[in-house]
Design an enzyme around this catalytic site. Structure first.
Site, PDB file in Angstrom:
ATOM      1  N   LYS A 199     -14.968  27.362 -27.134  1.00  0.00           N
ATOM      2  CA  LYS A 199     -13.949  28.271 -26.603  1.00  0.00           C
ATOM      3  C   LYS A 199     -12.625  27.543 -26.432  1.00  0.00           C
ATOM      4  O   LYS A 199     -12.593  26.308 -26.325  1.00  0.00           O
ATOM      5  CB  LYS A 199     -14.398  28.797 -25.232  1.00  0.00           C
ATOM      6  CG  LYS A 199     -15.514  29.812 -25.281  1.00  0.00           C
ATOM      7  CD  LYS A 199     -15.821  30.331 -23.887  1.00  0.00           C
ATOM      8  CE  LYS A 199     -16.961  31.326 -23.914  1.00  0.00           C
ATOM      9  NZ  LYS A 199     -16.630  32.573 -24.621  1.00  0.00           N
TER      10      LYS A 199
ATOM     11  N   ARG B 111     -26.701  37.096 -26.144  1.00  0.00           N
ATOM     12  CA  ARG B 111     -27.639  38.004 -26.816  1.00  0.00           C
ATOM     13  C   ARG B 111     -28.865  37.245 -27.305  1.00  0.00           C
ATOM     14  O   ARG B 111     -29.951  37.806 -27.424  1.00  0.00           O
ATOM     15  CB  ARG B 111     -26.905  38.728 -27.950  1.00  0.00           C
ATOM     16  CG  ARG B 111     -26.377  37.806 -29.005  1.00  0.00           C
ATOM     17  CD  ARG B 111     -25.325  38.466 -29.897  1.00  0.00           C
ATOM     18  NE  ARG B 111     -24.022  38.567 -29.251  1.00  0.00           N
ATOM     19  CZ  ARG B 111     -22.964  39.143 -29.796  1.00  0.00           C
ATOM     20  NH1 ARG B 111     -23.055  39.699 -31.004  1.00  0.00           N
ATOM     21  NH2 ARG B 111     -21.799  39.189 -29.165  1.00  0.00           N
TER      22      ARG B 111
HETATM   23  N1  BES Z   1     -19.824  34.890 -22.025  1.00  0.00           N
HETATM   24  C1  BES Z   1     -19.092  35.361 -23.145  1.00  0.00           C
HETATM   25  C2  BES Z   1     -18.499  36.737 -22.914  1.00  0.00           C
HETATM   26  C3  BES Z   1     -17.345  36.816 -21.963  1.00  0.00           C
HETATM   27  C4  BES Z   1     -16.055  36.670 -22.412  1.00  0.00           C
HETATM   28  C5  BES Z   1     -17.552  37.106 -20.634  1.00  0.00           C
HETATM   29  C6  BES Z   1     -15.001  36.782 -21.535  1.00  0.00           C
HETATM   30  C7  BES Z   1     -16.493  37.217 -19.753  1.00  0.00           C
HETATM   31  C8  BES Z   1     -15.213  37.065 -20.203  1.00  0.00           C
HETATM   32  C9  BES Z   1     -20.010  35.472 -24.361  1.00  0.00           C
HETATM   33  O1  BES Z   1     -21.026  34.542 -24.435  1.00  0.00           O
HETATM   34  C10 BES Z   1     -19.152  35.272 -25.552  1.00  0.00           C
HETATM   35  O2  BES Z   1     -18.644  34.206 -25.723  1.00  0.00           O
HETATM   36  N2  BES Z   1     -18.999  36.322 -26.357  1.00  0.00           N
HETATM   37  C11 BES Z   1     -18.177  36.266 -27.506  1.00  0.00           C
HETATM   38  C12 BES Z   1     -18.894  36.964 -28.621  1.00  0.00           C
HETATM   39  C13 BES Z   1     -18.261  36.740 -29.967  1.00  0.00           C
HETATM   40  C14 BES Z   1     -18.435  35.306 -30.399  1.00  0.00           C
HETATM   41  C15 BES Z   1     -18.922  37.653 -30.968  1.00  0.00           C
HETATM   42  C16 BES Z   1     -16.867  36.976 -27.182  1.00  0.00           C
HETATM   43  O3  BES Z   1     -16.885  37.981 -26.461  1.00  0.00           O
HETATM   44  O4  BES Z   1     -15.829  36.499 -27.615  1.00  0.00           O
HETATM   45 MN    MN Z   2     -20.385  32.749 -25.380  1.00  0.00          MN
END
Ligand code: BES
Ligand code: MN
Ligand code: ZN
Length: 498
Positions: free
Chosen positions: A280, A354
């Site tokens: 991230k 997921r």
């Molecule tokens: N934990 C994150 C989702 C999230 C993002 C929660 C912002 C709270 C605030 C999740 O694991 C994630 O990183 N999801 C990705 C999915 C993508 C790679 C398809 C996302 O939402 O960017």
């Molecule tokens: Mn994630």
């Protein structure tokens, strides 16, 4: 905190302070009128002088009014009488409690104008009072070393008016509201802890602690070897880059017959989500300590069920691990086999929630559940779609989805359903495995749910995406305690208790 009801004789109640609501128009509420009559018009006089406008959030403490037994009256602005409803009443109540917590007042009589019974019946009235008072008393579990502010002294709330016949409903409301505030505190404390404290093992320890303090709760903690025996390849793929060992936690509240089909709650317990190799961006990455909010909500729901002795069989599953980059970490393109036997191509290691949930959802089958609900901070896309106002609801059973949306409305913890139709699953096509773990930018909250649906065929299942609702960022950074009100209300209704 002690809760009681009052039905009449407001000016003569034996409390430190009477809290009276005042609208922003000259007409006094029945409660304020009764107080005003008892003190020969002193309240009306104060308003006529223009010293208190009745604006929402305004408060004014008045002392030693002749004719009123309580030494203090706290006036609380209710805003406009026209738009007055359950929501504005909740806000005014929050302001009233916060104002009393800044004083040395030990007991209050609440006399805000009650919204109509259709908006707020006696049960919900009492439950909201206990929930809001309990939540107002919550103090963030920070690790600051300075002197802590003095603890609140408020210990008794007498709420009304509640007619005598409704006292039993109110009593039940107080009990449920108190348990709800406690459960929300459990969730918030866990979620607020930093990831170097709140590890998968720490979550397991908290689950054990819950089972030790409630005879209805049983716990089983599976370590990495046990997780391997269950062939949870997706969970193992996410954890493999981390130095923290994973845990799979199984809780059960035995409140119903052993033969009863249970409700299963499955929580995403990523104690820190760095994104893994699909790392991230640095800004705000600290907030990924909240990525175990689903797991915290499961522990909170079990706490609630145990506290109110819910006559229902409830199972809680928590898939807990960290998502970290490193030489052993799972890589984009890696293919793993889930506990269900289906193969998954991991195209983005940041779509890890997921993955861990897929193995938890498959594990849920062994309970032959009446309903399965997973709770997860799953996608940024859900935050884009619904903001921080509604939890996202998706699933394969319309009745169950409607039940959860209705619970959210009753509990003032709103949720909104998104359409999980077949088309979204097609976005998960992979050339090399049964499917991929991501489906592109479009409809990201729903393609994530479509992934989960591959593991819930034949189950009555709903997914709650709490990425936008479980915590706040910015100046008020911290866990909100949502969706514990929604889940608790759902469980109460399932058990026929509300
Ligand atoms: N934990 C994150 C989702 C999230 C993002 C929660 C912002 C709270 C605030 C999740 O694991 C994630 O990183 N999801 C990705 C999915 C993508 C790679 C398809 C996302 O939402 O960017
Ligand atoms: Mn994630
Ligand atoms: Zn995540």
């Amino acid at each position: 905190m002690q809760f009681e009801v009052w039905s009449k004789g407001l000016p003569q109640l034996d409390v430190d302070c009477v809290v009276a609501g005042v609208f922003d128009d000259p007409e006094l509420t029945p409660e304020a009128r009764a107080l005003d009559a008892a003190c020969s018009g002193r309240i009306k006089a104060l308003l006529t002088r223009g010293d208190f406008s009745g604006r929402m959030g305004e408060t004014q403490l008045v002392t030693d009014l002749n004719g009123i037994r309580a030494g203090r009256v706290l006036l609380v602005g209710l805003g406009s009488a026209k738009g007055y409803n359950r929501k504005t009443w909740r806000r005014a109540l929050g302001h009233a409690i916060s104002a009393t917590l800044r004083t040395r007042i030990r007991s209050i009589a609440l006399a805000l104008e009650r919204p109509g019974a259709r908006e707020l019946d006696d049960y919900y009235f009492a439950r909201c009072v206990a929930e809001i008072a309990g939540s107002a008393l919550y103090r963030v579990n920070d690790l600051k070393t300075g002197k802590k502010p003095p603890a609140a002294v408020l210990e008794r709330i007498v709420a009304g008016p509640v007619r005598g016949a409704a006292a039993a409903a109110a009593e039940r409301g107080f009990r449920h509201g108190r348990a709800l505030a406690l459960a929300m505190g459990v969730q918030r404390d866990l979620a607020n802890l930093p990831a170097n404290v709140c590890t998968p093992s720490y979550l397991a320890e908290q689950a054990r602690k819950l089972a030790r303090s409630h005879t209805s709760v049983k716990v089983q903690v599976l370590d990495e070897a046990a997780i391997r025996r269950l062939k949870m390849g997706c969970l193992l793929a996410v954890t493999q880059g981390s130095a923290q060992p994973p845990r799979f936690i199984v809780l059960e509240h035995r409140g119903g017959r052993a033969s009863q089909a249970p409700v299963v709650l499955a929580g995403k317990g990523i104690t820190f989500d760095s994104g893994g190799i699909s790392l991230k961006d640095p800004p705000g990455m600290d907030e990924m300590k909240f990525d175990m909010s689903g797991a915290a909500a499961v522990l909170a729901a079990l706490t609630f069920a145990a506290e109110v002795r819910l006559p229902l069989r409830l199972v809680g599953l928590i898939a807990a691990c960290e998502n970290m980059p490193g030489g052993r970490a799972v890589k984009p393109g890696d293919i793993v086999t889930s506990a269900s036997g289906q193969s998954v191509e991991i195209l983005n290691t940041d779509a890890e929630g997921r993955l861990v949930l897929s193995d938890a959802l498959h594990y849920a089958r062994r309970f032959e559940p009446a309903a399965v609900i997973d709770i997860a901070t799953l996608t940024g896309a859900c935050v884009v779609a619904l903001g921080s106002h509604h939890t996202g609801v998706m699933g394969n059973d319309e009745a169950l989805a409607a039940e959860l949306v209705a619970a959210g409305r009753r509990a003032d913890d709103r949720a909104w359903q998104l359409p999980l139709t077949e088309e979204y699953g097609e976005q998960l096509k992979s050339n090399f495995a049964d499917f991929a773990n991501v489906g592109g930018r479009e409809g990201g909250a729903i393609t994530a749910a479509a992934f989960l649906s591959k593991f819930t065929q034949g189950l009555k299942w709903v997914h709650l995406d709490i990425a936008g609702t479980a915590y706040q960022g910015g100046a008020h950074k911290g866990s909100t305690g949502r969706p514990t009100p929604l889940l608790s209300d759902f469980l109460l209704h399932r058990a026929g208790q509300a």
